[in-house]
Design an enzyme around this catalytic site. Structure first.
Site, PDB file in Angstrom:
ATOM      1  N   ILE A 153      11.303  75.983 -46.336  1.00  0.00           N
ATOM      2  CA  ILE A 153      10.506  76.455 -46.105  1.00  0.00           C
ATOM      3  C   ILE A 153       8.916  77.216 -45.720  1.00  0.00           C
ATOM      4  O   ILE A 153       7.873  76.415 -44.562  1.00  0.00           O
ATOM      5  CB  ILE A 153      11.038  78.372 -45.041  1.00  0.00           C
ATOM      6  CG1 ILE A 153      11.922  78.113 -44.965  1.00  0.00           C
ATOM      7  CG2 ILE A 153      10.415  79.052 -43.788  1.00  0.00           C
ATOM      8  CD1 ILE A 153      13.445  79.470 -44.790  1.00  0.00           C
ATOM      9  N   ASP A 187       3.145  78.766 -55.970  1.00  0.00           N
ATOM     10  CA  ASP A 187       4.054  79.175 -55.912  1.00  0.00           C
ATOM     11  C   ASP A 187       4.500  78.805 -57.670  1.00  0.00           C
ATOM     12  O   ASP A 187       4.548  77.527 -57.791  1.00  0.00           O
ATOM     13  CB  ASP A 187       5.312  78.065 -55.317  1.00  0.00           C
ATOM     14  CG  ASP A 187       6.639  78.118 -55.594  1.00  0.00           C
ATOM     15  OD1 ASP A 187       7.411  77.931 -55.739  1.00  0.00           O
ATOM     16  OD2 ASP A 187       7.596  77.277 -54.277  1.00  0.00           O
ATOM     17  N   ARG A 206      12.881  88.507 -46.038  1.00  0.00           N
ATOM     18  CA  ARG A 206      13.599  89.770 -46.017  1.00  0.00           C
ATOM     19  C   ARG A 206      12.628  90.883 -45.937  1.00  0.00           C
ATOM     20  O   ARG A 206      11.770  91.031 -46.884  1.00  0.00           O
ATOM     21  CB  ARG A 206      14.667  89.553 -47.400  1.00  0.00           C
ATOM     22  CG  ARG A 206      15.709  88.790 -47.516  1.00  0.00           C
ATOM     23  CD  ARG A 206      16.549  89.171 -46.680  1.00  0.00           C
ATOM     24  NE  ARG A 206      17.902  88.112 -46.281  1.00  0.00           N
ATOM     25  CZ  ARG A 206      18.179  86.983 -45.711  1.00  0.00           C
ATOM     26  NH1 ARG A 206      17.022  86.713 -45.087  1.00  0.00           N
ATOM     27  NH2 ARG A 206      19.262  86.400 -46.202  1.00  0.00           N
ATOM     28  N   ASP A 256      11.010  89.299 -38.807  1.00  0.00           N
ATOM     29  CA  ASP A 256      12.268  88.670 -38.983  1.00  0.00           C
ATOM     30  C   ASP A 256      13.506  90.032 -39.125  1.00  0.00           C
ATOM     31  O   ASP A 256      14.080  89.846 -39.097  1.00  0.00           O
ATOM     32  CB  ASP A 256      12.224  87.359 -39.471  1.00  0.00           C
ATOM     33  CG  ASP A 256      13.261  86.510 -37.722  1.00  0.00           C
ATOM     34  OD1 ASP A 256      12.773  86.921 -36.724  1.00  0.00           O
ATOM     35  OD2 ASP A 256      14.371  85.692 -38.488  1.00  0.00           O
ATOM     36  N   GLU A 306      11.780 102.696 -39.061  1.00  0.00           N
ATOM     37  CA  GLU A 306      10.816 103.023 -40.131  1.00  0.00           C
ATOM     38  C   GLU A 306       9.438 102.159 -39.379  1.00  0.00           C
ATOM     39  O   GLU A 306       8.570 103.122 -39.239  1.00  0.00           O
ATOM     40  CB  GLU A 306      10.606 103.866 -41.303  1.00  0.00           C
ATOM     41  CG  GLU A 306      10.762 102.289 -42.297  1.00  0.00           C
ATOM     42  CD  GLU A 306      10.900 101.969 -44.040  1.00  0.00           C
ATOM     43  OE1 GLU A 306       9.871 103.789 -44.004  1.00  0.00           O
ATOM     44  OE2 GLU A 306      10.716 101.656 -44.724  1.00  0.00           O
ATOM     45  N   HIS A 362      15.851  89.358 -36.303  1.00  0.00           N
ATOM     46  CA  HIS A 362      16.255  88.314 -37.306  1.00  0.00           C
ATOM     47  C   HIS A 362      16.803  86.650 -36.482  1.00  0.00           C
ATOM     48  O   HIS A 362      18.000  86.404 -36.320  1.00  0.00           O
ATOM     49  CB  HIS A 362      17.648  89.023 -37.717  1.00  0.00           C
ATOM     50  CG  HIS A 362      18.140  88.062 -39.302  1.00  0.00           C
ATOM     51  ND1 HIS A 362      19.103  88.160 -39.789  1.00  0.00           N
ATOM     52  CD2 HIS A 362      17.116  86.639 -39.733  1.00  0.00           C
ATOM     53  CE1 HIS A 362      19.146  87.245 -40.483  1.00  0.00           C
ATOM     54  NE2 HIS A 362      17.536  85.946 -40.627  1.00  0.00           N
ATOM     55  N   GLY A 382      14.892  83.754 -36.720  1.00  0.00           N
ATOM     56  CA  GLY A 382      14.645  82.544 -37.814  1.00  0.00           C
ATOM     57  C   GLY A 382      15.825  81.506 -37.804  1.00  0.00           C
ATOM     58  O   GLY A 382      15.123  80.590 -37.414  1.00  0.00           O
ATOM     59  N   ALA A 383      16.605  81.384 -38.128  1.00  0.00           N
ATOM     60  CA  ALA A 383      17.738  80.338 -38.021  1.00  0.00           C
ATOM     61  C   ALA A 383      18.399  80.357 -36.501  1.00  0.00           C
ATOM     62  O   ALA A 383      19.870  79.901 -36.793  1.00  0.00           O
ATOM     63  CB  ALA A 383      18.452  80.592 -39.071  1.00  0.00           C
TER      64      ALA A 383
END
Length: 379
Positions: A147, A166, A230, A254, A259, A271, A273-274
């Site tokens: 991604i 990375d 996440r 996402d 809070e 959520h 994304g997919a």
């Protein structure tokens, strides 16, 4: 033929790829394998008959990995199958964080009923939602996998200066990056240089709360943070303080939490994304293909708890073992000499696949301490 338990709705184009005779459903008993998307399996008993679990998606935090490994259950995911879908939402997140699109849309709804005054009210109120263009700004990506790499290339094509870090970047992933993307060795440099920071790393014990108050303090004033990985990767307390002070101008995620919902500067997406038909199809097909290869031939591709094992398609008799012994110790417990053998190890767990001209008794091997699962396959 094997029973396959489905814990979520799985795209039919994926299920149709199982060989004839496989029985799939949400009530399958003694399943040889389980297909799951978002359902939590942490409180679910693991059936002794279950050999494998496939997550139709990338994240596997809903699966008890350690418990599965201890029982010799292979756990697969589908990296890259939903990458384009998430990448597109990341790009949308850049615009959402800059142009205050969500706030502007909500404000505009409040003009309903103003009649001919709407035009004047729009011109008067639009300045409250002004924001910068992304072209020419610097995007820093922490994580350049499936991604992150696609998002990096897309942002570069939109005229952004793109940098990334990375430490686990594979040669293949690096080769897929646009020449306009600069890979850095220093994460601190990325944080200090970036106008926008996007997180693309897995949630583990080590990465929980990864992006914290110290990182926000080291970032530019008015930094915009995107999190499509996440929720737990970001320390909420540090983020809330940074949003209140203006250190962080916007947070797009996402993964809504109680809070953060309604906090000024936060754009919470449910959520998505997919959540595209293309992504669901790709994940389902990839998951089914990986399960079939494992159940039928013992191949291991994209397992998160076992090493990769690419095996010859043709064989007469194959013994597949998940274990913590040496290859020599394991083969000594088998009553015949293999014609082919492969052993790979990952994280202290080994996977051995040995081919034989005749069927062999695996009882002694199965009884060895450190042997977690033995399977005998016949072509």
């Amino acid at each position: 033929m094997p029973n396959i338990l489905t814990l979520n709705k799985i795209a039919p184009c994926g299920l149709s790829r199982f060989p004839a005779g496989y029985v799939c459903g949400d009530s399958a008993e003694s399943p040889a394998a389980i297909l799951v998307r978002s359902a939590s399996m942490h409180d679910m008993p693991l059936d002794p008959a279950t050999l494998a679990i496939a997550r139709a998606g990338a994240g596997v935090n809903n699966i008890p990995i350690e418990a599965c490994t201890a029982r010799g259950i292979a756990v697969f995911n589908t990296p890259g199958a939903n990458a384009n879908a998430v990448k597109e939402l990341v790009i949308a997140g850049l615009f959402l964080s800059s142009r205050k699109v969500g706030e502007a849309l909500r404000w505009c709804l409040g003009l309903k009923g103003a009649g001919e005054a709407v035009g004047k009210l729009v011109e008067k109120g639009k300045s409250d939602f002004a924001g910068p263009e992304i072209m020419g700004k610097t995007l820093g990506l922490i994580g350049l996998g499936a991604i992150g790499g696609l998002a990096a290339n897309a942002a570069a094509a939109l005229g952004m200066t793109v940098i990334g870090v990375d430490p686990y970047l594979s040669p293949g992933a690096k080769a897929g990056l646009s020449p306009a993307v600069t890979v850095l060795d220093d994460q601190a440099e990325l944080i200090a240089r970036s106008d926008y920071i996007s997180l693309h790393l897995p949630l583990t014990r080590d990465t929980k709360g990864f992006f914290n108050a110290d990182m926000l303090a080291a970032a530019k004033d008015g930094v915009r943070l995107l999190n499509f990985s996440r929720a737990e990767l970001v320390d909420s307390a540090g983020l809330l303080a940074a949003l209140e002070s203006g250190k962080c101008a916007a947070y797009v995620t996402d993964f809504p939490t109680d809070e953060l919902i309604g906090v000024p500067g936060v754009t919470a997406i449910p959520h998505l994304g997919a959540s595209t038909p293309e992504s669901e199809d790709n994940c389902a097909m990839m998951a089914v293909d990986q399960l079939t290869a494992y159940l039928e031939r013992g191949e291991v591709v994209n397992a998160v708890n076992l090493p990769t094992a690419k095996l010859p398609a043709e064989f007469k008799n194959r013994v597949c073992v998940i274990h913590t012994r040496t290859e020599e110790e394991l083969l000594a417990a088998l009553p015949a000499k293999p014609v082919n053998v492969l052993t790979n190890t990952r994280g202290g767990v080994s996977y051995t696949a040995a081919d034989f001209d005749q069927a062999v008794d695996t009882a002694r091997a199965a009884a060895l301490e450190g042997v977690l699962r033995v399977r005998a396959l016949k072509s």
